[in-house]
Structures are given as structure tokens and as C-alpha cells.
Design a protein around this motif. Structure first.
Motif, PDB file in Angstrom:
ATOM      1  N   MET A   1       0.847  -1.202   0.000  1.00 37.19           N
ATOM      2  CA  MET A   1       0.000   0.000   0.000  1.00 37.19           C
ATOM      3  C   MET A   1       0.882   1.251   0.000  1.00 37.19           C
ATOM      4  O   MET A   1       1.793   1.391   0.793  1.00 37.19           O
ATOM      5  N   THR A   2       0.613   2.158  -0.929  1.00 36.46           N
ATOM      6  CA  THR A   2       1.443   3.346  -1.059  1.00 36.46           C
ATOM      7  C   THR A   2       1.207   4.324   0.091  1.00 36.46           C
ATOM      8  O   THR A   2       0.115   4.411   0.645  1.00 36.46           O
ATOM      9  N   MET A   3       2.258   5.041   0.463  1.00 33.80           N
ATOM     10  CA  MET A   3       2.147   6.056   1.502  1.00 33.80           C
ATOM     11  C   MET A   3       1.729   7.401   0.931  1.00 33.80           C
ATOM     12  O   MET A   3       1.478   8.350   1.669  1.00 33.80           O
ATOM     13  N   LEU A   4       1.668   7.507  -0.415  1.00 32.22           N
ATOM     14  CA  LEU A   4       1.301   8.763  -1.047  1.00 32.22           C
ATOM     15  C   LEU A   4      -0.163   9.103  -0.770  1.00 32.22           C
ATOM     16  O   LEU A   4      -1.029   8.223  -0.796  1.00 32.22           O
ATOM     17  N   PRO A   5      -0.475  10.393  -0.524  1.00 34.80           N
ATOM     18  CA  PRO A   5      -1.875  10.779  -0.385  1.00 34.80           C
ATOM     19  C   PRO A   5      -2.593  10.620  -1.718  1.00 34.80           C
ATOM     20  O   PRO A   5      -1.986  10.730  -2.786  1.00 34.80           O
ATOM     21  N   THR A   6      -3.878  10.337  -1.673  1.00 33.90           N
ATOM     22  CA  THR A   6      -4.670  10.172  -2.891  1.00 33.90           C
ATOM     23  C   THR A   6      -5.032  11.550  -3.432  1.00 33.90           C
ATOM     24  O   THR A   6      -5.773  12.308  -2.797  1.00 33.90           O
ATOM     25  N   LEU A   7      -4.514  11.875  -4.618  1.00 34.08           N
ATOM     26  CA  LEU A   7      -4.752  13.173  -5.227  1.00 34.08           C
ATOM     27  C   LEU A   7      -5.168  13.015  -6.678  1.00 34.08           C
ATOM     28  O   LEU A   7      -4.749  12.067  -7.352  1.00 34.08           O
ATOM     29  N   THR A   8      -5.963  13.941  -7.167  1.00 38.07           N
ATOM     30  CA  THR A   8      -6.382  13.934  -8.564  1.00 38.07           C
ATOM     31  C   THR A   8      -5.246  14.462  -9.439  1.00 38.07           C
ATOM     32  O   THR A   8      -4.332  15.135  -8.945  1.00 38.07           O
ATOM     33  N   PRO A   9      -5.283  14.187 -10.751  1.00 41.24           N
ATOM     34  CA  PRO A   9      -4.261  14.753 -11.644  1.00 41.24           C
ATOM     35  C   PRO A   9      -4.196  16.282 -11.569  1.00 41.24           C
ATOM     36  O   PRO A   9      -3.107  16.859 -11.630  1.00 41.24           O
ATOM     37  N   ILE A  10      -5.344  16.944 -11.427  1.00 45.27           N
ATOM     38  CA  ILE A  10      -5.356  18.399 -11.315  1.00 45.27           C
ATOM     39  C   ILE A  10      -4.626  18.837 -10.048  1.00 45.27           C
ATOM     40  O   ILE A  10      -3.845  19.800 -10.050  1.00 45.27           O
ATOM     41  N   ALA A  11      -4.873  18.120  -8.943  1.00 50.73           N
ATOM     42  CA  ALA A  11      -4.206  18.445  -7.687  1.00 50.73           C
ATOM     43  C   ALA A  11      -2.698  18.285  -7.812  1.00 50.73           C
ATOM     44  O   ALA A  11      -1.925  19.130  -7.326  1.00 50.73           O
ATOM     45  N   TRP A  12      -2.256  17.214  -8.474  1.00 48.73           N
ATOM     46  CA  TRP A  12      -0.825  17.017  -8.687  1.00 48.73           C
ATOM     47  C   TRP A  12      -0.241  18.153  -9.524  1.00 48.73           C
ATOM     48  O   TRP A  12       0.864  18.643  -9.263  1.00 48.73           O
ATOM     49  N   GLY A  13      -0.983  18.590 -10.533  1.00 50.21           N
ATOM     50  CA  GLY A  13      -0.521  19.692 -11.367  1.00 50.21           C
ATOM     51  C   GLY A  13      -0.364  20.986 -10.575  1.00 50.21           C
ATOM     52  O   GLY A  13       0.629  21.713 -10.730  1.00 50.21           O
ATOM     53  N   LEU A  14      -1.342  21.253  -9.705  1.00 53.14           N
ATOM     54  CA  LEU A  14      -1.272  22.455  -8.876  1.00 53.14           C
ATOM     55  C   LEU A  14      -0.091  22.395  -7.910  1.00 53.14           C
ATOM     56  O   LEU A  14       0.614  23.396  -7.701  1.00 53.14           O
ATOM     57  N   LEU A  15       0.141  21.221  -7.326  1.00 52.29           N
ATOM     58  CA  LEU A  15       1.270  21.076  -6.413  1.00 52.29           C
ATOM     59  C   LEU A  15       2.603  21.242  -7.142  1.00 52.29           C
ATOM     60  O   LEU A  15       3.570  21.777  -6.577  1.00 52.29           O
TER      61      LEU A  15
END
Length: 250
Positions: A1-15
Motif C-alpha cells: 500500500m502506497t504512503m502517497l496521499p490520494t490526489l487527482t491529476p489536477i491536484a498534482w498539477g497544482l502542487l
């Protein structure tokens, strides 16, 4: 199980954009970092975003030191220490007790008050270095800088207003800020871990965002050498005002 938070592609782009702005703010335009704070707080819970952003800021600090380490005003830094330490301690207590909404609004109000005071002081025509700002004003800026950097990594805009009030040239501004935040941000790491703001998940997230910080820092370094003093000053002020307003209405 990944430790990464679940984010949408748009959220990743904003980050990714926010990470680039973190690097750019460290080597060219400190006030623009408020936009990064706003993006992280919008995509993630405000408290969790504080820990994730802190680690990226430290990476940006390294590039700022590489570029401007010889231009710091050490006398100013030494005089700021007592007030900043007190502000960081107060911020840690506030962060342990406050909710996300309170954090945003308190920082927004502080930034607007600091901007107003700085513009008033500049209008009076005070000149010189940090010593000319006055002991009371210096203590106020230092305490608010320590408080805001602990609570929401928003000390950059506060200290930018202080360095503007002291009328530092661009390189002295960036060099003094580089050393100030490199030390402060490293000191905040154990406190942030103790408060649960830095987790394995935020570490994994930052691994993917660090390249954006590096790119932003390299771009900023090229632009800063071509920027006029008046353009630099007003760009810092405008970015800080926009970030403060966002924090108040979000």
C-alpha cells in the motif's frame, strides 16, 4: 500500500506549480511564495500542507544559500534572533490548539497589518539598513515572522516586509533572507515531526515535487540578476497582498 496521499491529476498539477514557485521565491521573488502556501492549503488539509511545504522550502533554501550566501547582513540577523525564537514558540503552541480555518485567517490578518505598517513606514522616508527600522519595529517583525513561519510557513511575506522597510538592495535582501530561513526552517523540522505534520506520506509526496523546486530556483536566479529594485519591491508587496486576501476568504 502506497504512503502517497490520494490526489487527482489536477491536484498534482497544482502542487507541481506550487513547488516551482517555492524555488522561484527563494532565488528571485520571496513574496510569491504566498501563492504556494495557498495552493498547498487548497489541495491538502492546512495542517498537513504545512509539513509537506516545509521540506520543499528547505530544498529551496539550499539553492538560495548557494546563490546569495555572501550577501547577508549578519548584524540584522543577530538582532532578530530573540524575537524570532519567541514567535516560533508561540506559533508551535497555537498550531497545537488551532483548527485549519483559524490558521488561515490569523495569518491573513497578520500579513495585511504588516503590509499596512510597512507601506506607512516607507512613506515616511526612513532609509538605511536593518538598524534604522527601530528596535520596537524589529521585534514586532521578528516575532510575527517566527509565529507565521511556524504556523503556516508564511514567514516569508512578513520578513519580506521587514527587509523592504529596511530598504535592503535586492542581493542583500535575498542573502539575508536565505540565511534566516535556512536556519529557521531546519529548526522547525523536529517540532513539526513532534506535532505530526511531517509523516512518511508527506516525505514521499515531496520526493516527486523536489524537481519542481530545483527548476524554479534556477529560473529565479537568472531573473533576479535582471530585476530593477523598484520592480522587485512592488512585486513583493503585490504578491503578499494577494496571498493575504486569499487566506482570509478561503
Amino acid at each position: 500500500m502506497t504512503m502517497l496521499p490520494t490526489l487527482t491529476p489536477i491536484a498534482w498539477g497544482l502542487l507541481a506549480v506550487a513547488a516551482l514557485l517555492v524555488g522561484f521565491s527563494k532565488t528571485a521573488l520571496p513574496g510569491i511564495n504566498t501563492i504556494s502556501i495557498a495552493i498547498f492549503a487548497a489541495v491538502m488539509p492546512a495542517r498537513a500542507s504545512t509539513g509537506a511545504l516545509l521540506l520543499l522550502l528547505i530544498v529551496g533554501d539550499l539553492f538560495a544559500l548557494i546563490t546569495y550566501r555572501r550577501h547577508a547582513d549578519w548584524a540584522t540577523l543577530v538582532r532578530l534572533i530573540p524575537a524570532v525564537v519567541a514567535g516560533v514558540a508561540l506559533g508551535a503552541v497555537f498550531l497545537a490548539l488551532a483548527d485549519d480555518g483559524s490558521v488561515r485567517k490569523v495569518i491573513g490578518v497578520i500579513l495585511l497589518l504588516v503590509i499596512t505598517f510597512t507601506l506607512w513606514q516607507r512613506a515616511r522616508g526612513s532609509r538605511g539598513t536593518g538598524a534604522a527600522v527601530g528596535a520596537v519595529a524589529r521585534s514586532g517583525y521578528g516575532a510575527l515572522g517566527g509565529f507565521t513561519t511556524m504556523v503556516a510557513n508564511a514567514g516569508g511575506p512578513v520578513m519580506s516586509m521587514y527587509f523592504l522597510a529596511a530598504r535592503f538592495p535586492v542581493k542583500a535582501f535575498l542573502g539575508t533572507a536565505a540565511w534566516f530561513f535556512a536556519v529557521i526552517n531546519l529548526a522547525k523540522v523536529p517540532v513539526s515531526i513532534g506535532l505530526g505534520l511531517i509523516t512518511p506520506g508527506t516525505l514521499m509526496l515531496d520526493v516527486f515535487l523536489v524537481p519542481g523546486v530545483i527548476v524554479g530556483a534556477l529560473i529565479g536566479r537568472r531573473i533576479a540578476t535582471r530585476m530593477k529594485q523598484s520592480t522587485f519591491d512592488w512585486a513583493v508587496i503585490v504578491c503578499t497582498v494577494l496571498g493575504a486576501v486569499y487566506l482570509l476568504v478561503s
